[in-house]
Structure formats: structure tokens, C-alpha cells
Design an enzyme around this catalytic site. Structure first.
Site, PDB file in Angstrom:
ATOM      1  N   ARG A   1     105.348  10.516  -3.302  1.00  0.00           N
ATOM      2  CA  ARG A   1     106.778  10.447  -3.584  1.00  0.00           C
ATOM      3  C   ARG A   1     107.550  10.627  -2.290  1.00  0.00           C
ATOM      4  NH1 ARG A   1     105.127   9.982  -7.755  1.00  0.00           N
ATOM      5  NH2 ARG A   1     105.339  10.707  -9.888  1.00  0.00           N
TER       6      ARG A   1
ATOM      7  N   GLU B   1     114.247   3.617  -1.426  1.00  0.00           N
ATOM      8  CA  GLU B   1     113.494   2.357  -1.493  1.00  0.00           C
ATOM      9  C   GLU B   1     114.332   1.327  -2.229  1.00  0.00           C
ATOM     10  OE1 GLU B   1     109.727   3.060  -3.306  1.00  0.00           O
ATOM     11  OE2 GLU B   1     109.226   4.682  -1.940  1.00  0.00           O
TER      12      GLU B   1
ATOM     13  N   HIS C   1     105.437   0.578  -0.995  1.00  0.00           N
ATOM     14  CA  HIS C   1     105.180   1.190  -2.313  1.00  0.00           C
ATOM     15  C   HIS C   1     104.186   0.342  -3.111  1.00  0.00           C
ATOM     16  CE1 HIS C   1     107.017   4.049  -5.504  1.00  0.00           C
ATOM     17  NE2 HIS C   1     105.743   3.815  -5.747  1.00  0.00           N
TER      18      HIS C   1
END
Lengths: 320, 321
Positions: free
Chosen positions: B239, B268, B286
């Protein structure tokens, strides 16, 4: 008593040069100027030992012309293709190298190539660095799961077996191909293939870990690539000559292979420019063993060998 | 009659095939849509179920406007920060996620980041893409060997354990911190260090596998980074909110950290561009779960949840009970 004279042809890691300077009258090369045979012959005048590097070609004539004072030749490498070993033997010049210590770093690099190629790491890297990343999407840059896959190891020597050990930790099923089956202990559950066809068919991921030379030249050609499962991933951390570059590029382009990871190239430091046009390749500049820990270990083992010969002992890393 | 489903994001082909077979769905392959279009489509098709991803901001306001005929909203993700679970609960809408199926994939990517960060894969790739054409000196461009290093794992849940399994293949010496000590069969020889600050000085490589702190404060701040040994490597595939990015940037620039591998960021996709200027980081967008196999499994799990609820059974992965 004066310290023996040691010529070191190239700049080596600081810890190794410090050790050399402590134990020897060391002739170093802090500018790391490339040396040719004529330089080495000149610089070796009066030296008791020479520590050379794989970029230097020491042919029969050069070995024959080395000063008589030189009692041992070390090479900062596992391989000794660059040295005329027969000429050394004829002259009674022992040669020491750096076996074993590169295996884990090189195997580590092979796993990096498999993972990064399968997971399209460098495509992701380029996307992020370019500033054009528009966010997470369920179908963006989908790669191939490495965990639980079948891995084919071509060449089950020290490095190949180390790759197998690492791969097992990812739950991979290991298959291997080599000239002969190894003992059950070394196999450690890996499945031996007597012929290429069954080996290739099993290899969802293929790691090349065989030596170079004529026997394996362009082993991975169009015909063998076609026998890999569709979507397979190829990693080469061994020798560039193992691969037919045109055939590999074609298979990466037409999608038969999902991706490839390469640390070595035929004709390096040049490489087939076709690789640079592909997105689905991970390219490293032959730095498979390039870790501080490994380079220090290489320096220490080759100096151990030189120390031993000069002290009249049998070195454990003598090239026979 | 087959149940009606709306899918608000593109999905892998195998999931689309199942949707086509089991559901009445105008776009079985998924179609990227925003909340307004989603609400329109749900009403227009009288949808029974909804499948979203982390892309969809599933706020209380949006949830309040979901038509009553929608009986479940399944997110095709393990994270559910984009969903107001309390609001869904208040109006009795079952919401589900897709845990478990990401474990192996995420652990693979974590090891990849450890390897690429330690072995300078970004710099090596840049050398190649620039054409290479020169050999390196024997002391040049050296990376850090992974084998035999001390690995610290923050959060020994399913993913932390899967990372530990893989790291053992690299002869890594594993220590971890978590709220409590694991059973010996899970530990497999890993050393439990209850206090994060006591763990940090003993890690050559540190990897995070913890949930975000409820108070939103970063676990890894300047003080925490300073406690890692000089030359340590930091990896985060968990995270972005766990990290004070200003402190991480400073530690990477000063050389206190040798390298970092990052798959997640505080913002993001509008991540801090200063990371992209550093050579000693390996950055991925990601993509810890970005394999065909895992994304397919996530889609199937979301459909399993939907099928269960529509058949009158409880959801498999409820976010509220």
C-alpha cells in the site's frame, strides 16, 4: 624480504586491491585502461604472478613470451577460453580461476530474467517513468504467473541446479536437459529429459544454463522454439551463442513466445538490433554475476590460488 | 431467465466467456464506465448484480442511488478503499471483494522487485536501450547480491508467508513483525521481532505486507528509514499509504538506501514524479496481481460471490456481515 610482484591487468574491487597491496608489490591499473597482450608482456617484466581478466586474449605466443619470473597466472573469471591452457601446461605455468563463487549471483540473475520477463516488468517501468500511466486497469499489462509453472533448465550444472533450487521456492516443477542424468541428490526432484522434444514441450519457462562452444551453438533455433508451448518465456543468463537471435526475435514478434529475458548476446557488447525494437524483452548488459559480494569472492579465491602457488602449495582452484 | 449483470470495467476473456454463458449482460467483456453511466445502465437493464473494480468510486452518494433491484455489488479487487462499506451496510447491499487469489502472484512480484532493485535492473535496461556497446570494468555497475541477505517482512499474513517461502530459496535469513507471533509451522525458522523499530536495524532488505494504518499515518517515516542499515533495499508492493514518500526520496537520494522497488504509491496514477528521476528505483504501475491467471481468478471469484447471493446464499467474501 621484498614482497613478490603481482601484475593485476585491470581495476578490481577496492577490497581486493587492498589485499593485493598488503601481500604483494602490486602493479595496479586504477584508470582501468584496457590491456592487450603486448602491454601485459611489458608490464609483467620481473613479476612473480599475473592476474588477468577475460577481455585479454593470452594465446600460445603470449604465454610463451611471458617473463620466466612469472610462476602463476590467475584469471578473474570462471571461464578460461581466453587463455591457451595447453601452452601454459607446456611451459609449466599453473593457472587459477574463480570457480563456484558466481553460481548464486548468476542463478539469481536468471530468476530475475524469468520473473521480469513473465511479469512484463520493464514495460511497466517504462509506462511509469514516461509519465503516461493513466491508472490501474484490470487488463493492463497482464503477464504470466511464474508460481506453479513448469521450468525447463537447459544445462544442469552448478548454476542450473541453483536456478532449480530457487524455482522450487516458487512452487515451480523443474525439468532439465543435460548430456547425462545427475544423481538423485543433485536432481532433488527435478525431472530429467533424454531428448529435446519432451523437454521443450514441458518448458513453460525455459532457462538456458549450458556452456557455450560449438556443441551448443544456436541450440535454441527456430525448430526448437516452435516446440516450446505457446506463450512460453525464455531466459538466457549463460552464453549468447546458445541462441539463434533471428529465430528468437521472430517468435517474440509473432507471439509464440510471451517474453524473453537476456543477459548475454552473440557478439556482445553488440547485440542484434531487433531486440531493441521489442517491448516483450528484458535486456541486461551481461552483469549476471555483477554483485559486490560476488566480485569480492572472486578476487579472494583467485588471490588464494596465487598465494598457494607462490607458497609451494596446491591451489584448490587450479585449472587442469 | 438468466440474471442481469452490469460490469463496469474490462475483464479477462475467460471471465467474459462465463458471463456470456451465465448472465444476461449487455457487455460481457466489460465496458469502462463512470458512476453516472453505471447508474443509468443498472436502471435501464433492471440489473440484479453489479461487478466493479477499484476504478469505481463507490461512495455513499453513489450507493444511495443504486436501484433496489441490484442485490449485490462485487468488486474485482482485494482492496476496498474505493467502497463505502458502511453506506452499503446501512442500506443492506451486500458488497464483496476477492481475497486469497492474489497471494502467489503478489509474492512473485515482490521477489521480482527485490531482485530488480538489488541488481539495478532499471539502470541495466537503460544501458541496453541506449545501445550498450562497451564492456564494463570488474568493479563497475555492481549490484547487491540477494542470496544470503537478511529479509525483514512487515506483516506475516498470507502474502508475507508466500514471500518468505520464496525468499528461502535465495538463502535469505527471515525475520518479521506482526501483531502476534505465528505458529512454528508458519514461521519455518523466521525470527519474530514484535517491535518494528527493533526489526529495522536487522534488515538488509525490507518488504511491506501490512494493511494501511487506520489513522492513515505512514509506517515508514524518516525515523524508520534511518533505522535501516546503510545500503539497505526497500520494497513496497502492498500500500502506498504505508510510506512517507518525502522520507523515502531523501533516503534514496542520500544513498542511505541502496535501492527501492515500488509497485504502489500514495497517489496513483498521479504518483510523485520525483521517483521517476532516480536511477536506483524499480517502478511498476500497481501490477502485483497483473497476470492473466490471477485476474481471471479474481473475476471468477467476484462471479462466485454474485452467483451465491443471487441464489439466496450468503456471499463468500462479504465486506460486512
Amino acid at each position: 624480504m621484498a614482497k613478490p610482484v603481482l601484475l593485476i591487468t585491470r581495476h578490481l574491487p577496492p577490497a581486493i586491491e587492498a589485499r593485493a597491496a598488503r601481500d604483494y608489490d602490486a602493479r595496479l591499473n586504477p584508470e582501468d585502461t584496457p590491456r592487450v597482450a603486448a602491454d601485459i608482456l611489458r608490464l609483467a617484466q620481473g613479476a612473480d604472478a599475473v592476474l588477468c581478466c577475460p577481455a585479454e586474449k593470452l594465446d600460445g605466443a603470449t604465454i610463451g613470451a611471458l617473463p620466466a619470473t612469472v610462476k602463476v597466472l590467475g584469471t578473474f573469471s570462471v571461464g578460461y577460453d581466453h587463455i591457451d591452457i595447453a601452452a601454459c601446461r607446456a611451459r609449466g605455468l599453473p593457472v587459477v580461476n574463480t570457480p563456484d563463487v558466481l553460481s548464486v549471483a548468476t542463478a539469481e540473475c536468471c530468476m530475475l530474467l524469468i520473473l521480469a520477463a513473465a511479469r512484463r516488468a520493464n514495460e511497466g517501468e517504462r509506462l511509469v517513468r514516461s509519465g503516461t500511466w493513466t491508472g490501474w486497469a484490470p487488463t493492463q499489462l497482464l503477464g504470466t504467473l511464474v508460481s506453479g509453472r513448469r521450468l525447463g533448465v537447459f544445462g544442469f550444472g552448478r548454476i542450473g541446479r541453483e536456478v532449480a533450487r530457487m524455482a522450487r521456492a516458487f512452487g515451480m516443477e523443474v525439468h532439465y536437459r543435460d548430456v547425462a542424468r545427475v544423481s538423485a541428490e543433485l536432481e532433488d526432484g527435478a525431472i530429467w529429459h533424454e531428448d529435446d522434444d519432451s523437454f521443450l514441450a514441458a518448458s513453460e519457462m525455459l532457462s538456458l544454463n549450458a556452456p557455450g562452444g560449438n556443441a551448443t551453438r544456436q541450440w535454441l533455433n527456430a525448430e526448437r522454439i516452435a516446440k516450446l508451448p505457446a506463450g512460453a518465456v525464455v531466459a538466457n543468463g549463460a552464453r549468447g551463442t546458445l541462441v539463434d537471435d533471428e529465430a528468437l526475435i521472430a517468435a517474440l514478434r509473432d507471439g509464440h513466445l510471451a517474453a524473453a529475458g537476456l543477459d548475454v548476446y552473440d557478439g556482445e557488447p553488440n547485440l542484434n538490433p531487433g531486440y531493441l525494437k521489442l517491448e516483450n524483452v528484458v535486456l541486461l548488459p551481461h552483469l549476471g554475476s555483477a554483485t559486490r559480494e560476488t566480485r569480492d569472492a572472486m578476487g579472494n579465491i583467485v588471490l588464494d590460488g596465487i598465494d598457494a602457488v607462490l607458497a609451494g602449495r596446491e591451489p584448490r582452484n587450479l585449472v587442469r | 431467465m438468466r440474471p442481469r449483470l452490469i460490469v463496469t470495467r474490462q475483464i479477462p476473456a475467460a471471465v467474459a466467456v462465463r458471463i456470456g454463458a451465465e448472465f444476461d449482460c449487455p457487455w460481457p467483456e466489460g465496458r469502462d464506465m463512470d458512476a453516472e453511466e453505471m447508474l443509468r445502465q443498472l436502471a435501464a437493464t433492471k440489473a440484479d448484480a453489479l461487478m466493479i473494480s477499484s476504478h469505481m468510486k463507490f461512495t455513499g452518494e453513489v450507493i444511495g442511488r443504486i436501484p433496489d433491484h441490484v442485490r449485490i455489488a462485487a468488486t474485482c479487487s482485494v482492496g476496498f478503499e474505493h467502497m463505502d462499506v458502511a453506506a452499503a451496510r446501512a442500506r443492506g447491499l451486500p458488497v464483496t471483494n476477492t481475497p486469497d487469489v492474489l497471494t502467489e502472484c503478489t509474492a512473485d512480484l515482490t521477489l521480482m522487485l527485490i531482485l530488480t532493485a538489488c541488481r539495478r535492473a532499471h539502470e541495466y535496461d537503460a544501458i541496453m536501450r541506449a545501445g550498450w556497446r562497451r564492456g564494463f570494468g570488474l568493479g563497475e555497475m555492481l549490484g547487491t547480491r540477494v542470496w544470503g541477505k537478511r529479509l525483514g517482512i512487515v506483516g506475516m499474513g498470507r502474502i508475507g508467508q508466500a514471500v518468505a517461502r520464496r525468499a528461502r530459496g535465495f538463502g535469505m535469513d527471515i525475520r518479521y513483525t506482526d501483531q502476534q507471533r505465528m505458529r512454528p509451522e508458519i514461521e519455518q525458522g523466521a525470527t519474530f521481532i514484535p517491535d518494528l523499530h527493533a526489526l529495522l536495524p536487522e534488515c538488509d532488505v525490507l518488504t511491506l505486507h501490512a494493511p494501511g494504518a487506520p489513522d492513515g499515518r505512514p509506517l515508514m517515516n524518516a525515523d524508520a528509514f534511518a533505522r535501516l542499515p546503510k545500503g539497505a533495499v526497500f520494497v513496497n508492493a502492498a500500500r502506498g499509504v504505508l510510506v512517507d514518500e518525502e522520507a523515502l526520496l531523501a533516503a534514496l537520494r542520500s544513498g542511505h538506501l541502496a535501492a527501492a522497488g515500488l509497485d504502489v504509491f500514495r497517489n496513483e496514477p498521479a504518483f510523485d514524479r520525483r521517483f521517476a528521476e532516480l536511477p536506483n528505483v524499480f517502478l511498476t504501475p500497481h501490477m502485483a496481481s497483473a497476470t492473466v491467471e490471477t485476474r481471471t481468478a479474481m473475476g471468477m471469484r467476484a462471479l462466485d460471490n454474485i452467483a451465491a447471493v443471487l441464489a439466496g446464499r450468503p456471499p463468500i467474501d462479504p465486506l460486512w456481515i
